[in-house]
Design an enzyme around this catalytic site. Structure first.
Site, short mmCIF file in Angstrom:
data_model
loop_
_atom_site.label_atom_id
_atom_site.label_comp_id
_atom_site.label_asym_id
_atom_site.label_seq_id
_atom_site.Cartn_x
_atom_site.Cartn_y
_atom_site.Cartn_z
N ASP A 43 0.82 -1.22 0.00
CA ASP A 43 0.00 0.00 0.00
C ASP A 43 0.85 1.27 0.00
O ASP A 43 0.40 2.34 0.40
CB ASP A 43 -0.96 -0.01 1.20
CG ASP A 43 -0.21 -0.16 2.51
OD1 ASP A 43 1.02 -0.39 2.47
OD2 ASP A 43 -0.84 -0.05 3.58
N HIS A 247 24.22 5.27 -18.31
CA HIS A 247 23.14 5.43 -17.33
C HIS A 247 23.41 4.64 -16.05
O HIS A 247 22.53 3.98 -15.51
CB HIS A 247 21.79 5.05 -17.94
CG HIS A 247 21.34 6.02 -18.98
ND1 HIS A 247 20.37 5.75 -19.90
CD2 HIS A 247 21.74 7.28 -19.25
CE1 HIS A 247 20.21 6.81 -20.69
NE2 HIS A 247 21.03 7.75 -20.31
N ASP A 264 26.41 13.09 -12.75
CA ASP A 264 25.35 13.69 -13.57
C ASP A 264 24.14 13.77 -12.66
O ASP A 264 23.51 12.76 -12.37
CB ASP A 264 25.09 12.80 -14.79
CG ASP A 264 24.05 13.41 -15.74
OD1 ASP A 264 23.32 14.32 -15.33
OD2 ASP A 264 23.98 12.93 -16.89
N ASP A 275 19.99 19.85 -15.10
CA ASP A 275 20.67 18.63 -15.57
C ASP A 275 22.14 18.98 -15.80
O ASP A 275 22.48 19.59 -16.82
CB ASP A 275 19.98 18.18 -16.88
CG ASP A 275 20.58 16.90 -17.43
OD1 ASP A 275 21.41 16.27 -16.75
OD2 ASP A 275 20.22 16.54 -18.58
N HIS A 354 26.74 9.31 -27.72
CA HIS A 354 25.43 9.97 -27.54
C HIS A 354 25.45 11.34 -28.19
O HIS A 354 26.46 11.77 -28.72
CB HIS A 354 25.07 10.06 -26.05
CG HIS A 354 26.03 10.83 -25.19
ND1 HIS A 354 26.06 12.20 -25.14
CD2 HIS A 354 27.01 10.41 -24.34
CE1 HIS A 354 26.99 12.59 -24.29
NE2 HIS A 354 27.60 11.52 -23.80
N HIS A 358 19.82 18.05 -25.37
CA HIS A 358 18.36 17.87 -25.51
C HIS A 358 17.69 19.10 -24.94
O HIS A 358 18.30 19.86 -24.19
CB HIS A 358 17.91 16.59 -24.77
CG HIS A 358 18.46 16.50 -23.37
ND1 HIS A 358 17.90 17.15 -22.30
CD2 HIS A 358 19.55 15.86 -22.87
CE1 HIS A 358 18.60 16.90 -21.21
NE2 HIS A 358 19.63 16.13 -21.51
N HIS A 365 14.36 15.49 -20.21
CA HIS A 365 14.41 15.42 -21.68
C HIS A 365 13.10 16.05 -22.13
O HIS A 365 12.09 15.37 -22.26
CB HIS A 365 14.54 13.97 -22.17
CG HIS A 365 15.86 13.36 -21.77
ND1 HIS A 365 16.12 12.02 -21.83
CD2 HIS A 365 17.01 13.93 -21.32
CE1 HIS A 365 17.36 11.80 -21.41
NE2 HIS A 365 17.92 12.94 -21.09
N GLU A 388 26.27 18.73 -23.63
CA GLU A 388 26.89 17.71 -22.80
C GLU A 388 27.75 16.71 -23.56
O GLU A 388 27.48 15.51 -23.55
CB GLU A 388 25.80 16.96 -22.03
CG GLU A 388 24.64 16.44 -22.88
CD GLU A 388 23.63 15.64 -22.05
OE1 GLU A 388 24.05 14.69 -21.37
OE2 GLU A 388 22.44 15.98 -22.07
N TYR A 392 34.35 8.48 -23.60
CA TYR A 392 34.27 7.29 -22.76
C TYR A 392 35.19 6.23 -23.35
O TYR A 392 34.90 5.69 -24.43
CB TYR A 392 32.82 6.78 -22.69
CG TYR A 392 31.84 7.91 -22.42
CD1 TYR A 392 31.55 8.31 -21.12
CD2 TYR A 392 31.24 8.60 -23.49
CE1 TYR A 392 30.68 9.37 -20.88
CE2 TYR A 392 30.37 9.67 -23.26
CZ TYR A 392 30.09 10.05 -21.96
OH TYR A 392 29.24 11.10 -21.73
N ARG A 410 32.24 13.47 -18.89
CA ARG A 410 31.18 14.26 -19.53
C ARG A 410 31.11 15.60 -18.80
O ARG A 410 31.32 15.65 -17.58
CB ARG A 410 29.82 13.54 -19.46
CG ARG A 410 28.68 14.34 -20.06
CD ARG A 410 27.41 13.53 -20.37
NE ARG A 410 26.77 12.95 -19.21
CZ ARG A 410 26.83 11.67 -18.88
NH1 ARG A 410 27.51 10.82 -19.62
NH2 ARG A 410 26.22 11.21 -17.79
N GLU A 412 28.41 18.80 -18.64
CA GLU A 412 27.06 19.16 -19.09
C GLU A 412 26.57 20.44 -18.42
O GLU A 412 26.62 20.57 -17.20
CB GLU A 412 26.08 18.02 -18.75
CG GLU A 412 24.64 18.35 -19.06
CD GLU A 412 23.70 17.17 -18.87
OE1 GLU A 412 24.00 16.31 -18.01
OE2 GLU A 412 22.68 17.10 -19.58
N1 GLY Z 1 20.80 13.14 -17.06
C1 GLY Z 1 20.31 12.70 -18.30
C2 GLY Z 1 20.95 13.38 -19.42
O1 GLY Z 1 21.99 13.98 -19.24
O2 GLY Z 1 20.45 13.41 -20.50
MN MN Z 2 21.27 15.81 -20.21
MN MN Z 3 22.62 14.79 -17.41
#
Ligand code: GLY
Ligand code: MN
Ligand code: MN
Length: 445
Positions: A43, A247, A264, A275, A354, A358, A365, A388, A392, A410, A412
């Site tokens: 619950d 991820h 991140d 982000d 990647h 975005h 996103h 970003e 890698y 990375r 960002e």
């Molecule tokens: N944290 C997700 C991205 O950077 O897109």
């Molecule tokens: Mn991002």
């Molecule tokens: Mn991110």
């Protein structure tokens, strides 16, 4: 609540409803449900978060609610279906606005109990030619919509006509959401600042031997203390080669002396996301290889941010980033060949798989099309996006000298398109090698 943390004013939600209703025109109806509560176990529910489209138009925070907009309706254009007041339930589960609160606190013109939806909504549909509804987002409501429409069609012999057109509401709403107003920008700036300060704090407290989850805990603590009590997405805290898993959210390993850590993480404030990614050495000093790769990613990120200006198309920052990265990888000996050919062959992809960003807004996103009529969309003032890039080098990457392997980086930032260029909302988080090393070594002996 610090004044800078205030939610958006009621006038902002009213303006959005008006804007949408102007786009819809007369003889139309929009139906917008909020999110459903999700069971976690037995619950216990997951923390409730309103649907972004619903929140965008209403600011109404409770579950079990549906907003209806009928431009030109005499008894009121904005109708909210929500839970009824119930002292016993409220004693256990928390306060409810009820229909009176919906009208008084949330500016609904008219409000009904959510239990009356099946009875009232078909009658509202009878009077409309066009239905604006985001099909496929809520299967249960989709089925009820079909039932309501069938009910209206059955009344044809009584001279009642069913709606003729069904229009994807999300398309209209997401165009509106893509352009941020002044108050949205102020809120997103505040949200990014809270996250940026939390990132800076992590640089100060990080020590070899800590666990990844301890940095995650520090991040959440800092954001919550500043009033941002939700995270926009689960934090990624990857030490060493964990940073190469895009991820990675296990966050349960030890942070080792000599490794980098990639974080991140971004908080959410009044349903707006930040982000931010920063990567720094666990022990406070970059090794020569870490530094070489880091400076390359930073060069790519700064070059990509430079491309954020009105008139440039959506993909310009990405194109610039892969150019800088490819040239740099050749210089460092990680790629061989001529740069134009390597770019054409996307030779950077084993190291950068990647895209460079975005849209950012209520969703991390965020919504909004990236192409218009088959072409990359032009950047315009008021849009917010992330930049970003990363590199890698997987631990078992073939054809790469051992010294590079297991390094993941990375960087960002959250970037607003302004009239004459851009504004980095997350700039308070240090990102040059010098600034990071200085921050990390502040107060340490
Ligand atoms: N944290 C997700 C991205 O950077 O897109
Ligand atoms: Mn991002
Ligand atoms: Mn991110």
């Amino acid at each position: 609540m610090p004044p800078t943390n205030r939610p958006l004013p009621a006038s902002e939600f009213r303006r959005r409803r008006r804007q949408l209703m102007r786009m819809m025109g007369a003889d139309s109806i929009a139906i917008i449900p909020t999110a459903r509560e999700q069971l976690r176990n037995n619950d216990v529910h997951f923390p409730f978060r309103p649907d972004s489209d619903f929140h965008y138009l209403t600011g109404f925070p409770e579950a079990d609610a549906v907003a209806v907009l009928i431009p030109g309706r005499k008894q009121g254009q904005y109708i909210l279906f929500c839970r009824e007041r119930d002292p016993q339930a409220e004693q256990w589960e928390g306060r409810r606005a009820g229909q009176e609160g919906a009208r008084e606190q949330y500016a609904a013109d008219d409000a009904f109990p959510i239990g009356d939806l099946d009875e009232i909504l078909p009658r509202m549909l009878e009077q409309c030619e066009r239905v604006f509804y985001a099909m496929g987002c809520d299967a249960q409501l989709d089925r009820r919509m079909s039932t309501w429409i069938r009910q209206v069609r059955r009344k044809a012999r009584a001279g009642i006509s069913a709606p003729l057109e069904f229009i994807a509401l999300d398309h209209y709403l997401h165009e509106l959401r893509l352009y941020k107003s002044r108050s949205e920008i102020a809120l997103m700036r505040r949200c990014a600042r809270i996250s940026a300060n939390a990132h800076r704090h992590l640089m100060r407290v990080c020590q070899p031997g800590m666990h990844e989850y301890q940095l995650e805990a520090e991040f959440i603590h800092q954001c919550s203390q500043a009033g941002a009590r939700e995270q926009a997405y689960p934090a990624i805290v990857g030490g060493g080669a964990n940073a190469c898993v895009l991820h990675y959210i296990e966050n349960d390993q030890t942070l080792n002396d000599g490794d980098l850590v990639l974080i991140d993480a971004g908080c959410e404030l009044h349903c707006y996301a930040s982000d931010i990614t920063r990567t720094f050495p666990v022990n406070g000093r970059f090794s020569p290889e870490q530094r070489a790769l880091y400076e390359l990613v930073l060069e790519a990120q700064l070059a990509a941010i430079d491309e954020v200006k009105p008139g440039n198309h959506w993909n310009a920052p990405h194109e610039r980033a892969v150019k800088v990265l490819t040239r740099g990888l050749v210089k460092l000996g990680l790629l061989e060949g001529r740069v134009p050919r390597l770019l054409r062959d996307e030779a950077y992809k084993p190291f950068y798989m990647h895209r460079t960003g975005h849209w950012l807004g209520m969703d991390v996103h965020d919504v909004g099309n990236y192409k218009v009529d088959g072409e990359w969309r032009e950047l315009e003032p008021g849009m917010v996006l992330t930049i970003e890039p990363g590199l890698y080098i997987a631990p078992r990457q073939k054809g790469v000298a051992k010294k590079w392997r297991g390094i993941g980086i990375r960087i960002e930032d959250d970037v607003l398109v302004t009239r004459d260029g851009h504004d980095v909302l997350s700039g308070d988080a240090p990102k040059t090698v010098e600034a990071i090393e200085a921050t990390m070594n502040e107060g340490k002996t």
